[in-house]
Design an enzyme around this catalytic site. Sequence first.
Site, short mmCIF file in Angstrom:
data_model
loop_
_atom_site.label_atom_id
_atom_site.label_comp_id
_atom_site.label_asym_id
_atom_site.label_seq_id
_atom_site.Cartn_x
_atom_site.Cartn_y
_atom_site.Cartn_z
N LYS A 166 0.87 -1.17 0.00
CA LYS A 166 0.00 0.00 0.00
C LYS A 166 0.91 1.23 0.00
CE LYS A 166 -3.59 2.42 2.65
NZ LYS A 166 -4.28 2.51 3.96
N ILE A 167 0.97 1.89 -1.14
CA ILE A 167 1.86 3.03 -1.31
C ILE A 167 1.04 4.31 -1.23
CG2 ILE A 167 3.59 4.12 -2.78
CD1 ILE A 167 4.39 1.32 -1.79
#
Length: 304
Positions: A166-167
Site C-alpha cells: 500500500k503506497i
Amino acid sequence: MQTLTGILPVAPTPFHADGRLDEDGCRCVMDCMIDQGVDAICILANYSEQFLLSDEERTTVMRLCLEQVAGRVPVIVTVSHFSTDIVVARAKAAQAMGASMLMMMPPYHGVGLVPAPEGIFEHFAAVSDAISIPIMVQDAPLSGVSLPVPLLVRMATEIENVSYFKIETPFAADKLAALIEAGGDHIVGPFDGEEAVTLLADLDAGCTGTMTSALQPEKIRPIVTEYLAGNHAAALAQWQLCLPLINHENRQCGLRAAKTVMMEGGVIGSDFVRHPLKPLSARTKDRLLSLSRDLDLIALRWGK
C-alpha cells in the site's frame, strides 16, 4: 485466497458517546461495508484509531469483526507495532482467528527512533516466518520511515509472504511504477491509499486496487474495475464524480468522515473519536453530509 484487487477499505472503530467500545456498532459496520460491495475489509488500521485502543480492545475488535464477517469477504488485520516480538504475537493471533491477510507499517517510534533498513527487513521477515498468510506493507508518511524501492523489492523477493504493498507517499504513482517494474511478479498486489485522491494516476502507474476509508467504497470501486477492464473514460468520469468528497475527506475530515456519515445513516450510534482527536466542526460536517447526500451513499441510509 485469490489475488485481491479492487477496493479494500478500512473499517472505523465505533465508540459510544462516552468513549466505550461499541461492540454492536462493530458488527453493524461489517455488515454495512459488505453491503457497500467491498472486495475485503481492513480492521485495526490507522483510520480505525488503532493507536487509541488498548490491547484488550484490539482483541475484542478483531474477534467481533471476524465473527461477524464469517468469511463473506477477506479480512485484513493490521498488526503494526515497534516491537518485533509484539508484531509476531499479533500476527499469530490474527491468523489463528481467521485473518486472510496482515497489514504492517515499518517499525517506528518518532523520527529519532527508526531502525536501519536491515532491521526493517528483519522485522517483516520475523512475521513472515511465523505465519502463512500474505503481508501487505504499508508505506505511509505517518511513520516518517523511508522505504526505498530497492528495499521493498528485496522484501518482496526474499520474504515469502510479503507480496502486497500500500503506497501512499508523495508521488505515489512514480513509486508504484518503479516498484512494479523492479519487482515484477513478486509484486502481487500494488495498492494505493489516501482515500483515492491520487487513484487515477496510480492506476496509470499499474496499481490494481485501493485501500480507502469506509465512506464511499461503492462509488470508488467502479473506478478500479472500469479501469482494469480497459474502460478508462468511464473510470475517469467516475473519479471526477467522487473527487469533491474524496478531497473533502482527505484534506478536511480524515478518519472522522466515515464515522460521521455512518452515524447519520444509522449504522452506528455515535461518531465519537477518542481524545486527543477532536470532533469535526459544524462547518466541516455540514459540507461532508451535503457532498455525501449528493452521491446517495449507502452508509448515509443503511440503518434507516
